[in-house]
Design a protein around this motif. Structure first.
Motif, mmCIF file in Angstrom:
data_model
loop_
_atom_site.group_PDB
_atom_site.id
_atom_site.type_symbol
_atom_site.label_atom_id
_atom_site.label_comp_id
_atom_site.label_asym_id
_atom_site.label_seq_id
_atom_site.Cartn_x
_atom_site.Cartn_y
_atom_site.Cartn_z
ATOM 1 N N ALA A 120 0.970 -1.458 0.044
ATOM 2 C CA ALA A 120 -0.137 0.115 -0.203
ATOM 3 C C ALA A 120 1.005 1.244 0.057
ATOM 4 O O ALA A 120 0.658 2.293 -0.703
ATOM 5 C CB ALA A 120 -0.994 0.197 1.285
ATOM 6 N N LYS A 121 1.982 1.146 0.735
ATOM 7 C CA LYS A 121 2.896 2.380 0.898
ATOM 8 C C LYS A 121 3.701 2.557 -0.667
ATOM 9 O O LYS A 121 3.584 3.598 -1.252
ATOM 10 C CB LYS A 121 4.076 2.102 1.743
ATOM 11 N N ILE A 122 3.717 1.289 -1.123
ATOM 12 C CA ILE A 122 4.491 1.583 -2.548
ATOM 13 C C ILE A 122 3.593 2.225 -3.451
ATOM 14 O O ILE A 122 4.008 2.905 -4.373
ATOM 15 C CB ILE A 122 5.201 0.147 -3.040
ATOM 16 N N ALA A 123 2.371 1.605 -3.663
ATOM 17 C CA ALA A 123 1.369 2.126 -4.639
ATOM 18 C C ALA A 123 1.028 3.462 -4.220
ATOM 19 O O ALA A 123 0.789 4.144 -5.350
ATOM 20 C CB ALA A 123 0.031 1.370 -4.390
ATOM 21 N N GLY A 124 1.029 4.023 -3.055
ATOM 22 C CA GLY A 124 0.370 5.255 -2.740
ATOM 23 C C GLY A 124 1.582 6.135 -3.171
ATOM 24 O O GLY A 124 1.067 7.245 -3.769
ATOM 25 N N ILE A 125 2.885 6.067 -2.799
ATOM 26 C CA ILE A 125 3.913 6.994 -3.095
ATOM 27 C C ILE A 125 4.343 7.061 -4.854
ATOM 28 O O ILE A 125 4.479 8.000 -5.274
ATOM 29 C CB ILE A 125 5.060 6.770 -2.276
ATOM 30 N N GLY A 126 3.921 5.663 -5.037
ATOM 31 C CA GLY A 126 4.219 5.730 -6.636
ATOM 32 C C GLY A 126 2.824 6.365 -7.541
ATOM 33 O O GLY A 126 3.468 7.059 -8.672
ATOM 34 N N THR A 127 1.919 6.534 -7.108
ATOM 35 C CA THR A 127 0.936 7.197 -7.306
ATOM 36 C C THR A 127 1.242 8.643 -7.481
ATOM 37 O O THR A 127 0.758 9.418 -8.315
ATOM 38 C CB THR A 127 -0.339 6.984 -6.914
ATOM 39 N N LEU A 128 1.620 9.255 -6.222
ATOM 40 C CA LEU A 128 2.220 10.548 -5.836
ATOM 41 C C LEU A 128 3.169 11.058 -6.895
ATOM 42 O O LEU A 128 3.290 11.832 -7.627
ATOM 43 C CB LEU A 128 2.704 10.558 -4.614
#
Length: 416
Positions: free
Chosen positions: A230-238
Motif C-alpha cells: 500500500a505504501k509503494i502504490a500510494g507513493i508511486g501514484t504520487l
C-alpha cells in the motif's frame, strides 16, 4: 482490501501535503517557464542594452573601420563600431567607471592585428561577435592581396558535403539520432531522479513510522505485507502525479512562450520528430524502475528504527542507480557498445540502459521485451523476499545498520 486503500490514501496524502513536496513541485514547474522564456528574457535584456552596445575603435589608418562596420552589419550584429575620439588612457578610464563597454585597436602591418579591451576577459558579451567580424575582415583583406574575387573566396570557404552512413542494421541515421538524443537524455535524467527520490521517500516513511511507534498500531490491524505494498502504490501514484504536473508545466511553458516545437531549441534537444513508442517505453521503464527500487527501499527501510540510519543502509541501492546512470549517460555517445548491451539486460540497470537503447537504436522488439520480463521476474522475487523481510523487519528495534539483519528479519517474520 479496505485497509489497503486506507494506507494507500494515507501514504499519498501525507506526502502530497508536505511543504517540501509542494515547494519542490512549484519550483520545478516554475523553472520550466523560466527556461522556456529564457530566450525572450535574454532578448529583452539585450534590447535594453542595445543603446549602449557601442564599440570604440582605434584605427590609425582610417581605412579599416568602414570595412569592420560592413562585416558587423553583414553578420547582423547589434554591435555598433564607432571611431574612438579619446586616447587609450581615457578609454580605459571609461571602462573602469562604466561609461563604455569596450574598445578595439586595429592595426595592419602586413597582416591584420586586433586588440580588444574590456572590463572582463571571459569572452562574454559582444567579444565573440567582434572577433568573428575581425576574422571576416582579415579574410577580405587577404583575398584582396591575393587578387581573389568574391565568388572565388566563397568557393574557398564553402562547406564540404559530409554524410554519415552506418553499416549496422540496428543503428539509426544521423538525423534520427539528433531527433532522439536530447529527449532520451532528458527522460533518462527523469527516470534516474525518480528511482532515487520516490523509493527513498518510502524508506524514510517506514523508518519514521517505526521510530514513532506508529508501526506497532498499524500492523495490529493490517498485515505488514499489505502495509508495504500500500505504501509503494500510494507513493508511486504520487510520483506519477508529480511527473504529470512537470510534463504539463513543460508543455504549457513552451506554448505560452510562443515557441514552435519544430524549430530552435526543439531541434537541438530532439523534440521535432519523436516516435510515440519512445514516450510509451519511457513511461513503462519509469514504472518498472520505480517498483523495482521501491520494493528494495521498503525492505531496507523496515530494518532501521531511526530515520538517521536510513541513508547509510540505502547506500548499496544508491550505488546501483548511480552505476546505471553512468552507463546510460556514457552510452548516449556509443549506444551500440558491448557493455551497454550487456547492462541493458541486468534488471537494476535496465530502466535506464535499455530505454537508452530503445531510444537510440533500431533494436528488435524481443530485446526490450526480454529486459522487461527479467525486470518483472526480479520485482516478483524481490517482492517475495521483501514481504518476508518486511514482516519481521517492522518488529525490529534498536541499532540496525547492516544488511546482515535481513536474515534476522526473515526468521522473526516466520515466527510471527
Amino acid at each position: 482490501m479496505h485497509s489497503f486503500w486506507i494506507i494507500f490514501k494515507q501514504a499519498f496524502l501525507t506526502k502530497a501535503r508536505t511543504k517540501s513536496f509542494i515547494i519542490t513541485t512549484l519550483v520545478v514547474a516554475a523553472s520550466f517557464f523560466l527556461l522556456a522564456n529564457l530566450s525572450n528574457i535574454i532578448a529583452l535584456v539585450d534590447g535594453e542594452e542595445d543603446e549602449t552596445d557601442v564599440l570604440h575603435v582605434i584605427d590609425s589608418s582610417g581605412e579599416l573601420l568602414p570595412l569592420l562596420q560592413e562585416q558587423l552589419a553583414a553578420a547582423g550584429s547589434p554591435v555598433e563600431a564607432v571611431p574612438a575620439e579619446k586616447t587609450e588612457a581615457e578609454l580605459r578610464e571609461g571602462i573602469t567607471d562604466g561609461s563604455i563597454q569596450a574598445f578595439l585597436e586595429l592595426q595592419q602591418e602586413g597582416q591584420l592585428s586586433a586588440r580588444y579591451v574590456s572590463e572582463s576577459a571571459n569572452g562574454m558579451g559582444s567579444a565573440g561577435a567582434v572577433e568573428q567580424a575581425v576574422q571576416s575582415l582579415q579574410t577580405v583583406l587577404a583575398a584582396e592581396q591575393l587578387g581573389l574575387e568574391g565568388a572565388e573566396v566563397a568557393q574557398l570557404f564553402a562547406p564540404v558535403a559530409f554524410e554519415r552512413e552506418a553499416v549496422s542494421a540496428s543503428s539509426k541515421s544521423e538525423e534520427e539520432l539528433n531527433q532522439s538524443r536530447g529527449l532520451v537524455y532528458i527522460l533518462i535524467l527523469l527516470i534516474y531522479v525518480a528511482v532515487i527520490y520516490y523509493p527513498n521517500m518510502i524508506a524514510m516513511e517506514v523508518a519514521n513510522e517505526k521510530s514513532s511507534r506508529v508501526m506497532e498500531i498499524l500492523i495490529s490491524s493490517v498485515s505488514p505485507v499489505k502495509h508495504m505494498f500500500a505504501k509503494i502504490a500510494g507513493i508511486g501514484t504520487l510520483g506519477i502525479l508529480q511527473m504529470a504536473v512537470f510534463g504539463a508545466a513543460g508543455y504549457l511553458a513552451i506554448k505560452t512562450a510562443g515557441t514552435e516545437l519544430g524549430g530552435g531549441m526543439s531541434d537541438v534537444f530532439g523534440f521535432s520528430d519523436v516516435k510515440i513508442s519512445t514516450f510509451l517505453f519511457a513511461i513503462l521503464f519509469f514504472l518498472l524502475g520505480y517498483f523495482l527500487y521501491a520494493v528494495l527501499a521498503a525492505l531496507l527501510g523496515s530494518l532501521v528504527s531511526r530515520t538517521e540510519d536510513v541513508q547509510q543502509l540505502m547506500l548499496p541501492m544508491m550505488f546501483l542507480v548511480i552505476i546505471a546512470s553512468f552507463i546510460a549517460f556514457s552510452g548516449i555517445a556509443v549506444p551500440e557498445a558491448t557493455y551497454v548491451t550487456v547492462a541493458s539486460y541486468i534488471p537494476f540497470f535496465a530502466p535506464l540502459v535499455m530505454f537508452l537503447r530503445v531510444g537510440m537504436l533500431e533494436i528488435p522488439l524481443w530485446e526490450p521485451l526480454l529486459s522487461i520480463a527479467l525486470m518483472l521476474a526480479t520485482i516478483g522475487v524481490l517482492g517475495w523476499i521483501g514481504a518476508r523481510v518486511y514482516r519481521g523487519g517492522v518488529l525490529m528495534y534498536g541499532p540496525s545498520q547492516s544488511l546482515k539483519d535481513i536474515r534476522k528479519a526473515i526468521r522473526l517474520g516466520e515466527n510471527k
